[in-house]
Motif scaffolding. Structure first.
Motif, PDB file in Angstrom:
ATOM      1  N   TRP A 115       0.822  -1.208   0.000  1.00  0.00           N
ATOM      2  CA  TRP A 115       0.000   0.000   0.000  1.00  0.00           C
ATOM      3  C   TRP A 115       0.858   1.262   0.000  1.00  0.00           C
ATOM      4  O   TRP A 115       0.399   2.343  -0.409  1.00  0.00           O
ATOM      5  CB  TRP A 115      -0.958   0.003   1.191  1.00  0.00           C
ATOM      6  CG  TRP A 115      -0.325   0.092   2.556  1.00  0.00           C
ATOM      7  CD1 TRP A 115      -0.060  -0.937   3.398  1.00  0.00           C
ATOM      8  CD2 TRP A 115       0.094   1.283   3.233  1.00  0.00           C
ATOM      9  NE1 TRP A 115       0.516  -0.470   4.562  1.00  0.00           N
ATOM     10  CE2 TRP A 115       0.612   0.894   4.487  1.00  0.00           C
ATOM     11  CE3 TRP A 115       0.079   2.634   2.908  1.00  0.00           C
ATOM     12  CZ2 TRP A 115       1.120   1.813   5.406  1.00  0.00           C
ATOM     13  CZ3 TRP A 115       0.579   3.558   3.827  1.00  0.00           C
ATOM     14  CH2 TRP A 115       1.086   3.140   5.055  1.00  0.00           C
ATOM     15  N   ALA A 140       1.227   3.868  -2.988  1.00  0.00           N
ATOM     16  CA  ALA A 140       0.208   4.852  -3.353  1.00  0.00           C
ATOM     17  C   ALA A 140       0.864   6.141  -3.830  1.00  0.00           C
ATOM     18  O   ALA A 140       1.877   6.584  -3.280  1.00  0.00           O
ATOM     19  CB  ALA A 140      -0.701   5.136  -2.163  1.00  0.00           C
ATOM     20  N   ASN A 186      -3.407   4.655  -9.550  1.00  0.00           N
ATOM     21  CA  ASN A 186      -3.364   5.405  -8.305  1.00  0.00           C
ATOM     22  C   ASN A 186      -2.107   5.118  -7.500  1.00  0.00           C
ATOM     23  O   ASN A 186      -1.915   5.677  -6.421  1.00  0.00           O
ATOM     24  CB  ASN A 186      -4.587   5.071  -7.448  1.00  0.00           C
ATOM     25  CG  ASN A 186      -5.884   5.243  -8.223  1.00  0.00           C
ATOM     26  OD1 ASN A 186      -6.499   4.271  -8.632  1.00  0.00           O
ATOM     27  ND2 ASN A 186      -6.289   6.485  -8.441  1.00  0.00           N
ATOM     28  N   HIS A 207      -4.933  -0.475  -2.074  1.00  0.00           N
ATOM     29  CA  HIS A 207      -5.112   0.219  -0.809  1.00  0.00           C
ATOM     30  C   HIS A 207      -5.175  -0.763   0.351  1.00  0.00           C
ATOM     31  O   HIS A 207      -5.653  -1.884   0.206  1.00  0.00           O
ATOM     32  CB  HIS A 207      -6.385   1.063  -0.854  1.00  0.00           C
ATOM     33  CG  HIS A 207      -6.449   2.104   0.215  1.00  0.00           C
ATOM     34  ND1 HIS A 207      -6.731   1.803   1.525  1.00  0.00           N
ATOM     35  CD2 HIS A 207      -6.261   3.438   0.166  1.00  0.00           C
ATOM     36  CE1 HIS A 207      -6.716   2.917   2.231  1.00  0.00           C
ATOM     37  NE2 HIS A 207      -6.430   3.925   1.434  1.00  0.00           N
ATOM     38  N   ASP A 216     -10.562  -0.271   2.035  1.00  0.00           N
ATOM     39  CA  ASP A 216     -10.893   1.092   2.449  1.00  0.00           C
ATOM     40  C   ASP A 216     -10.617   2.113   1.351  1.00  0.00           C
ATOM     41  O   ASP A 216     -11.015   3.275   1.473  1.00  0.00           O
ATOM     42  CB  ASP A 216     -10.092   1.473   3.696  1.00  0.00           C
ATOM     43  CG  ASP A 216     -10.718   0.935   4.968  1.00  0.00           C
ATOM     44  OD1 ASP A 216     -11.592   0.062   4.875  1.00  0.00           O
ATOM     45  OD2 ASP A 216     -10.315   1.385   6.054  1.00  0.00           O
ATOM     46  N   GLY A 217      -9.932   1.701   0.308  1.00  0.00           N
ATOM     47  CA  GLY A 217      -9.649   2.602  -0.805  1.00  0.00           C
ATOM     48  C   GLY A 217     -10.485   2.344  -2.032  1.00  0.00           C
ATOM     49  O   GLY A 217     -10.216   2.913  -3.091  1.00  0.00           O
ATOM     50  N   THR A 276     -15.415   7.813  -1.277  1.00  0.00           N
ATOM     51  CA  THR A 276     -14.545   8.308  -0.221  1.00  0.00           C
ATOM     52  C   THR A 276     -15.344   9.021   0.860  1.00  0.00           C
ATOM     53  O   THR A 276     -16.246   9.800   0.577  1.00  0.00           O
ATOM     54  CB  THR A 276     -13.494   9.261  -0.807  1.00  0.00           C
ATOM     55  OG1 THR A 276     -12.753   8.560  -1.803  1.00  0.00           O
ATOM     56  CG2 THR A 276     -12.543   9.733   0.262  1.00  0.00           C
ATOM     57  N   GLN A 304     -11.333   9.377   5.312  1.00  0.00           N
ATOM     58  CA  GLN A 304     -11.095   8.141   6.060  1.00  0.00           C
ATOM     59  C   GLN A 304     -10.073   7.270   5.335  1.00  0.00           C
ATOM     60  O   GLN A 304     -10.343   6.754   4.261  1.00  0.00           O
ATOM     61  CB  GLN A 304     -12.416   7.383   6.252  1.00  0.00           C
ATOM     62  CG  GLN A 304     -12.304   6.164   7.150  1.00  0.00           C
ATOM     63  CD  GLN A 304     -11.895   4.903   6.409  1.00  0.00           C
ATOM     64  OE1 GLN A 304     -12.291   4.672   5.278  1.00  0.00           O
ATOM     65  NE2 GLN A 304     -11.082   4.081   7.048  1.00  0.00           N
ATOM     66  N   ASP A 305      -8.880   7.154   5.941  1.00  0.00           N
ATOM     67  CA  ASP A 305      -7.824   6.275   5.445  1.00  0.00           C
ATOM     68  C   ASP A 305      -7.394   6.586   4.015  1.00  0.00           C
ATOM     69  O   ASP A 305      -6.817   5.738   3.342  1.00  0.00           O
ATOM     70  CB  ASP A 305      -8.258   4.809   5.543  1.00  0.00           C
ATOM     71  CG  ASP A 305      -7.062   3.884   5.730  1.00  0.00           C
ATOM     72  OD1 ASP A 305      -6.034   4.339   6.236  1.00  0.00           O
ATOM     73  OD2 ASP A 305      -7.162   2.705   5.355  1.00  0.00           O
ATOM     74  N   ASN A 306      -7.674   7.793   3.546  1.00  0.00           N
ATOM     75  CA  ASN A 306      -7.359   8.131   2.160  1.00  0.00           C
ATOM     76  C   ASN A 306      -6.689   9.491   2.037  1.00  0.00           C
ATOM     77  O   ASN A 306      -6.952  10.249   1.100  1.00  0.00           O
ATOM     78  CB  ASN A 306      -8.623   8.080   1.293  1.00  0.00           C
ATOM     79  CG  ASN A 306      -8.951   6.681   0.832  1.00  0.00           C
ATOM     80  OD1 ASN A 306      -8.571   6.261  -0.257  1.00  0.00           O
ATOM     81  ND2 ASN A 306      -9.645   5.941   1.684  1.00  0.00           N
ATOM     82  N   ARG A 340      -3.426  14.848  -3.488  1.00  0.00           N
ATOM     83  CA  ARG A 340      -3.369  14.007  -2.284  1.00  0.00           C
ATOM     84  C   ARG A 340      -2.088  14.309  -1.514  1.00  0.00           C
ATOM     85  O   ARG A 340      -0.983  14.225  -2.065  1.00  0.00           O
ATOM     86  CB  ARG A 340      -3.416  12.535  -2.670  1.00  0.00           C
ATOM     87  CG  ARG A 340      -4.733  12.116  -3.314  1.00  0.00           C
ATOM     88  CD  ARG A 340      -4.570  10.860  -4.154  1.00  0.00           C
ATOM     89  NE  ARG A 340      -3.991   9.752  -3.424  1.00  0.00           N
ATOM     90  CZ  ARG A 340      -4.705   8.844  -2.746  1.00  0.00           C
ATOM     91  NH1 ARG A 340      -6.021   8.926  -2.729  1.00  0.00           N
ATOM     92  NH2 ARG A 340      -4.120   7.846  -2.123  1.00  0.00           N
ATOM     93  N   ASP A 362      -5.280   8.568   7.912  1.00  0.00           N
ATOM     94  CA  ASP A 362      -6.670   9.019   7.933  1.00  0.00           C
ATOM     95  C   ASP A 362      -6.643  10.535   7.919  1.00  0.00           C
ATOM     96  O   ASP A 362      -6.391  11.181   8.945  1.00  0.00           O
ATOM     97  CB  ASP A 362      -7.382   8.520   9.185  1.00  0.00           C
ATOM     98  CG  ASP A 362      -7.970   7.137   9.007  1.00  0.00           C
ATOM     99  OD1 ASP A 362      -9.193   7.031   8.864  1.00  0.00           O
ATOM    100  OD2 ASP A 362      -7.183   6.174   9.013  1.00  0.00           O
TER     101      ASP A 362
END
Length: 711
Positions: free
Chosen positions: A238, A241, A252, A259, A280-281, A303, A324-326, A339, A344
């Motif tokens: 992960w 990213a 991504n 993710h 979560d992604g 998201t 959240q987690d992104n 980004r 989080d």
């Protein structure tokens, strides 16, 4: 019949213990309303298992019997349920709580396996039935004697007598177990801790339908075995990213990027190299059997934004929010958001006098500051004192007024940042001072903060009800001391606070939960409070915002969308034109452009024009169905109650009553009516006691009135 589908609602990891997760991440999730069913491919849905008023339940897995039409099973927080009539009625056939997974043997369907337990819940274990659910036996042969996390199951599609169980403690994985006799006995194949610190949350096992030796497990990362589960190799990273502005259609991240926090995997039915994974992604895919991965999230709006969204004071193409987690993401005028930071993403801020100075954070109040629009960051995390307790998504706010200029003449806003103690910085986070004599407010972590527009020394803080009831505190001297101004406010999570930009004595408090009002107003900085929530839905309410140009206009974000009051809370209108169904987590006014921005839980960020007042005080958009003209009397209801409303012109009228879940319970009127005042009888005698909403729809708008029926 693929047009027949069932959806289980709710995301409950701890029995009767999912309360959002903003304070404690292990309580994340949401309660469900039961099971929904469609027979037309999703065009329309009806309640199958109705848990509308049981607000602590969830459904984790639904399975259809492979040969008997209409025989359906569900793994739920209340145990395993069975329906023999295609969901028309349900019965508990296995009452062990926290059933997290359920598998039916496809060729011997009287044999089923149920995984029960999480957070060490009572009677947790793997259970087996061989008579279609009449008798269940807890299996112990070869399994650990106990565990505290959850279990996820899988059957080998090529040989369903072979079952797999991914077992974990709350905060570490125990590994993978295999059964070759349809779940009667088990053997551990690996103790690999792929679930890691999220054994309560995200892990699973998947067997290839084309090769029984190929097995995938997921947790923080995805791992693959090609020797039947004896050994595994890590297939994703992960950390690959991409930061910055990758194109929304992807990629991504690098070739091994998927993710973290994997919840589910599924094999393509005909392509042995193609698998899909949910995390979560979003959704990720491999097309080469797990060697490389690619995200499929472009244009797929899932998201979750947290509270603490921020907009520039003057630039319509600059905003920032945590997800959240992104990561934290900066809006720069295109759908390719920038980004930054990672983790989080949490509260964010922009210096309203300097767009180059922006702030972002990650969980537990780890704050960063950028002086160049987000290209470079400096850590400015506030200190912790002995015993500090910090919310998972902890708040910090910038005062609109500065404490003086820094080099170059740029204003330095005062910053308040909250744990269970509140800290203040007068130099943009370079240094911090504990307020309130270094004492905690009440021992609870602070969940919400607001600061006056006219004085940086006046601020409000709301604490979460963790160790004691929720409270609201106020300081008027820059934090030297804080006073408890809770008064009659409900013991619910104080999700948001707002100060009237034109009058710091006028403040608002919004609350989550059910069964109480959700919005209160004070005209004396919290010394006293007025309930102005009548007319709002009885659902969690996350955000309140005040129009700085017209402070009598107030906006509220709820689990059912956005509402507006043109008259300081006397009446409320639904304000959802153009907004998809959404849980609104935060609202921010972009004053220069006269826009309202809504950051949602899982359905993107949206903006629309602010409501403009007219000579009558209400815009034409809502005037035809003015909530001020919709009244129910008497209320609380009793036999003989009547609904009255006014129309400015002849129009079609639909007058309905809904319960708190949004389910229509009766239609009072569906016809054309002329200009003038109209009255309709509302007899509540056939309704269960509870809170309801009377909704008036006309061609020009909608009005709502909250009513109570106590029998």
């Amino acid at each position: 019949d693929p047009d027949v589908m069932y959806i289980g609602t709710g995301e409950v990891y701890a029995y009767q213990g999912s309360i959002g997760g903003d304070v404690d991440r292990t309580t994340r999730g949401s309660y469900g309303i039961g099971i929904l069913k469609t027979i037309d491919g999703g065009v329309t849905w009806t309640k199958s298992l109705d848990w509308t008023y049981a607000q602590s339940r969830g459904v984790w897995m639904i399975q259809l019997h492979p040969t008997v039409s209409g025989l359906v099973y569900a793994a739920t927080t209340e145990g395993v349920y069975e329906s023999t009539d295609a969901g028309a009625s349900w019965n508990v056939i296995h009452p062990v709580i926290m059933a997290t997974d359920l598998r039916i043997h496809p060729t011997s369907p009287d044999t089923m396996l149920a995984a029960c337990g999480n957070f060490g819940s009572t009677l947790h274990g793997i259970y087996r039935t061989t008579d279609g659910g009449s008798v269940w036996t807890k299996i112990t042969s070869g399994l650990p004697s106990s565990w505290t996390g959850k279990v996820q199951l899988a059957l080998d599609p090529s040989n369903p007598d072979v079952a797999w169980a991914s077992i974990a403690n709350t905060f570490d994985g125990l590994g993978l177990w295999k059964s070759t006799d349809a779940g009667a006995t088990w053997t551990q194949t690996t103790s690999l801790d792929y679930a890691q610190y999220q054994g309560w949350y995200s892990h699973w096992v998947l067997v290839s339908p084309f090769d029984s030796q190929t097995i995938f497990v997921g947790g923080i990362e995805i791992w693959r075995s090609t020797n039947g589960g004896s050994t595994f190799s890590e297939r994703t990273e992960w950390q690959q990213a991409f930061f910055g502005t990758p194109p929304p259609e992807g990629p991504n991240g690098g070739p091994q990027y998927a993710h973290a926090d994997h919840h589910f995997g599924i094999a393509h039915p005909t392509d042995p190299d193609r698998y899909f994974f949910a995390s979560d992604g979003g959704v990720f895919r491999t097309t080469d059997g797990g060697n490389t991965f690619r995200g499929l999230v472009g244009g797929y709006m899932t998201t979750q934004f947290y509270n603490g969204f921020a907009s520039s004071a003057t630039n319509p193409n600059l905003a920032i929010g945590g997800m959240q987690d992104n990561f934290t993401a900066i809006y720069e005028g295109t759908i390719a958001w920038n980004r930054v930071i990672g983790g989080d993403g949490s509260w964010a801020a922009i210096n309203q006098a300097d767009d180059q100075t922006i702030y972002g954070s990650w969980q537990s109040l780890n704050i960063r500051r950028s002086y160049d629009g987000g290209n470079n960051w400096t850590t400015i995390t506030p200190p912790t004192s002995g015993g500090d307790e910090t919310a998972f998504i902890a708040p910090y706010v910038l005062a609109p007024l500065s404490s003086g200029p820094r080099g170059g003449g740029v204003d330095q806003p005062v910053i308040y940042a909250a744990r269970s103690r509140i800290y203040r910085s007068d130099n943009e986070g370079s240094n911090w001072t504990a307020t309130n004599g270094s004492n905690e407010l009440d021992g609870n972590p602070v969940l919400s903060l607001a600061v006056s527009a006219s004085s940086p020394d006046t601020a409000l803080a709301g604490t979460a009800p963790i160790h004691s009831r929720a409270r609201i505190f106020r300081t008027t001297n820059g934090g030297s001391d804080w006073s408890d101004v809770t008064g009659p406010l409900p013991d619910r999570y104080p999700s948001d606070l707002a100060v009237d930009p034109t009058d710091s004595r006028v403040v608002y408090a919004a609350f989550m939960g059910y069964g109480t009002s959700h919005l209160f107003r004070s005209s004396d900085a919290g010394s006293s409070w007025n309930d102005i929530g009548a007319g709002l839905p009885d659902v969690p309410t996350s955000a309140v915002a005040v129009d700085p140009d017209h402070p009598e206009i107030i906006y509220v974000g709820t689990d059912l969308g956005v509402w507006v009051s043109p008259n300081t809370g006397v009446s409320w209108h639904e304000f959802v034109s153009g907004l998809p169904p959404a849980m609104v987590n935060d609202l921010r006014v972009f004053q220069t452009g006269r826009k309202l921005r809504a950051a949602t839980h899982g359905n993107a960020v949206w903006e629309r024009d602010l409501l403009e007042p007219t000579a009558t005080g209400v815009s034409e958009t809502v005037a035809a169905a003015s909530p001020a003209a919709l009244r129910v009397h008497p209320n609380p209801l009793r036999p003989g109650s009547r609904v009255s409303f006014e129309l400015r012109e002849t129009t079609h009228v639909r007058l309905e009553v809904f319960d708190v879940s949004g389910r229509r319970v009766t239609t009072l009127l569906d016809a054309s009516r002329g200009r003038g005042t109209h009255r309709v009888d509302l007899d509540p005698s056939r309704l269960p006691a509870g809170v309801y909403f009377v909704r008036l729809d006309t061609g020009a708008g909608r009005a709502n009135a909250r009513v109570i029926w106590t029998r």
